[in-house]
Design a protein around this motif. Structure first.
Motif, mmCIF file in Angstrom:
data_model
loop_
_atom_site.group_PDB
_atom_site.id
_atom_site.type_symbol
_atom_site.label_atom_id
_atom_site.label_comp_id
_atom_site.label_asym_id
_atom_site.label_seq_id
_atom_site.Cartn_x
_atom_site.Cartn_y
_atom_site.Cartn_z
ATOM 1 N N THR A 194 11.693 -18.900 -7.437
ATOM 2 C CA THR A 194 11.997 -19.504 -8.643
ATOM 3 C C THR A 194 10.600 -19.441 -9.586
ATOM 4 O OG1 THR A 194 13.356 -21.243 -7.815
ATOM 5 C CG2 THR A 194 12.384 -21.411 -9.958
ATOM 6 N N ILE A 195 10.900 -18.618 -10.851
ATOM 7 C CA ILE A 195 9.602 -18.698 -11.624
ATOM 8 C C ILE A 195 9.928 -19.739 -12.910
ATOM 9 C CG2 ILE A 195 10.860 -17.023 -13.334
ATOM 10 C CD1 ILE A 195 8.263 -15.597 -13.788
ATOM 11 N N SER A 196 8.760 -20.126 -13.338
ATOM 12 C CA SER A 196 8.751 -21.149 -14.317
ATOM 13 C C SER A 196 7.481 -21.342 -14.907
ATOM 14 C CB SER A 196 8.994 -22.640 -13.735
ATOM 15 O OG SER A 196 7.999 -22.961 -12.780
ATOM 16 N N LYS A 197 7.364 -22.089 -16.090
ATOM 17 C CA LYS A 197 6.110 -21.902 -16.935
ATOM 18 C C LYS A 197 5.892 -23.299 -17.522
ATOM 19 C CE LYS A 197 7.880 -19.983 -21.150
ATOM 20 N NZ LYS A 197 7.610 -19.204 -22.123
ATOM 21 N N PRO B 150 0.866 -1.344 -0.080
ATOM 22 C CA PRO B 150 -0.043 0.023 0.096
ATOM 23 C C PRO B 150 0.794 1.228 0.066
ATOM 24 C CG PRO B 150 -0.935 -1.565 1.438
ATOM 25 C CD PRO B 150 0.573 -2.118 0.946
ATOM 26 N N GLY B 151 0.632 2.175 -0.937
ATOM 27 C CA GLY B 151 1.358 3.365 -1.007
ATOM 28 C C GLY B 151 2.701 3.427 -1.750
ATOM 29 N N LYS B 152 2.964 2.223 -2.067
ATOM 30 C CA LYS B 152 4.233 2.277 -2.772
ATOM 31 C C LYS B 152 3.975 1.607 -3.946
ATOM 32 C CE LYS B 152 7.458 0.895 1.149
ATOM 33 N NZ LYS B 152 8.455 0.370 1.529
ATOM 34 N N GLU B 153 5.207 1.924 -5.078
ATOM 35 C CA GLU B 153 5.143 1.573 -6.251
ATOM 36 C C GLU B 153 5.219 -0.165 -6.468
ATOM 37 O OE1 GLU B 153 5.050 5.208 -8.017
ATOM 38 O OE2 GLU B 153 5.641 3.652 -9.392
ATOM 39 N N ARG B 154 4.541 -0.421 -7.605
ATOM 40 C CA ARG B 154 4.442 -1.879 -7.765
ATOM 41 C C ARG B 154 6.010 -2.273 -8.557
ATOM 42 N NH1 ARG B 154 -0.456 -3.987 -11.230
ATOM 43 N NH2 ARG B 154 -1.442 -2.790 -9.501
ATOM 44 N N GLU B 155 6.623 -3.237 -7.999
ATOM 45 C CA GLU B 155 7.920 -3.493 -8.445
ATOM 46 C C GLU B 155 8.100 -4.953 -8.780
ATOM 47 O OE1 GLU B 155 10.662 -3.708 -4.883
ATOM 48 O OE2 GLU B 155 9.402 -5.244 -4.170
ATOM 49 N N PHE B 156 9.302 -4.842 -9.819
ATOM 50 C CA PHE B 156 9.357 -6.363 -10.339
ATOM 51 C C PHE B 156 9.958 -7.168 -9.376
ATOM 52 C CE2 PHE B 156 10.383 -9.060 -14.023
ATOM 53 C CZ PHE B 156 11.978 -9.306 -13.489
ATOM 54 N N VAL B 157 9.456 -8.541 -9.432
ATOM 55 C CA VAL B 157 9.960 -9.405 -8.711
ATOM 56 C C VAL B 157 10.803 -10.445 -9.525
ATOM 57 C CG1 VAL B 157 9.435 -11.184 -7.179
ATOM 58 C CG2 VAL B 157 8.139 -9.151 -6.896
ATOM 59 N N ALA B 158 10.064 -11.080 -10.406
ATOM 60 C CA ALA B 158 10.572 -12.261 -11.385
ATOM 61 C C ALA B 158 10.071 -12.196 -12.794
ATOM 62 C CB ALA B 158 10.277 -13.488 -10.682
ATOM 63 N N GLY B 159 10.827 -12.537 -13.678
ATOM 64 C CA GLY B 159 10.309 -12.626 -15.063
ATOM 65 C C GLY B 159 10.996 -13.714 -15.808
ATOM 66 N N ILE B 160 10.293 -14.272 -16.854
ATOM 67 C CA ILE B 160 10.687 -15.461 -17.623
ATOM 68 C C ILE B 160 10.509 -15.111 -19.054
ATOM 69 C CG2 ILE B 160 8.688 -16.682 -17.283
ATOM 70 C CD1 ILE B 160 10.428 -19.213 -17.160
#
Length: 126
Positions: A68-71, A40-50
């Motif tokens: 760990t990100i997977s798909k 709340p009240g903060k910018e949305r931040e990147f956590v993980a990407g694939i």
């Protein structure tokens, strides 16, 4: 493109959660996928990407070695396995998608993702 995130909940510090994102309208072989989080009240931040090809991943520094990100292209699912959770990981987590011609690029920029899920709340108690 529709994204449906699930798997959030309440967990004690040191515990694990696995978030899922069901994707429709975009084959995962055509999309770079990302997980972001927001307090709340903060910018949305990147956590993980694939990447589209699944061969490239990127993480926020605090997630390296823990997340760990997977798909699963056949099921059109993107997963985020989160281990060794801390109270600082408490946030609403969002999955996001963007179509790209690049097989290996992973964007960490929120503005590059036009498609977003509704978010799932992760609460880590101390």
């Amino acid at each position: 493109v529709q994204l449906q995130a699930s798997g959030g909940g309440l967990v004690q510090a040191g515990g694990s959660l696995r978030l899922s994102c069901a994707v429709s309208g975009c084959a995962l072989s055509s999309c770079n996928m990302g997980w972001f989080r927001q307090l709340p009240g903060k910018e949305r931040e990147f956590v993980a990407g694939i990447s589209r090809a699944g061969s490239s991943t990127r993480y926020i520094d605090s997630a390296e070695g823990r997340f760990t990100i997977s798909k699963d292209n056949a099921k059109n699912l993107v997963l985020l396995q989160m281990n060794s959770l801390t109270p600082e990981d408490t946030a609403v987590y969002y999955c996001a998608a963007r179509r790209t011609f690049s097989s290996f690029q992973v964007s960490t920029t929120r503005e590059n993702y036009p498609y977003w899920g509704q978010g799932t709340l992760v609460t880590v108690s101390s």
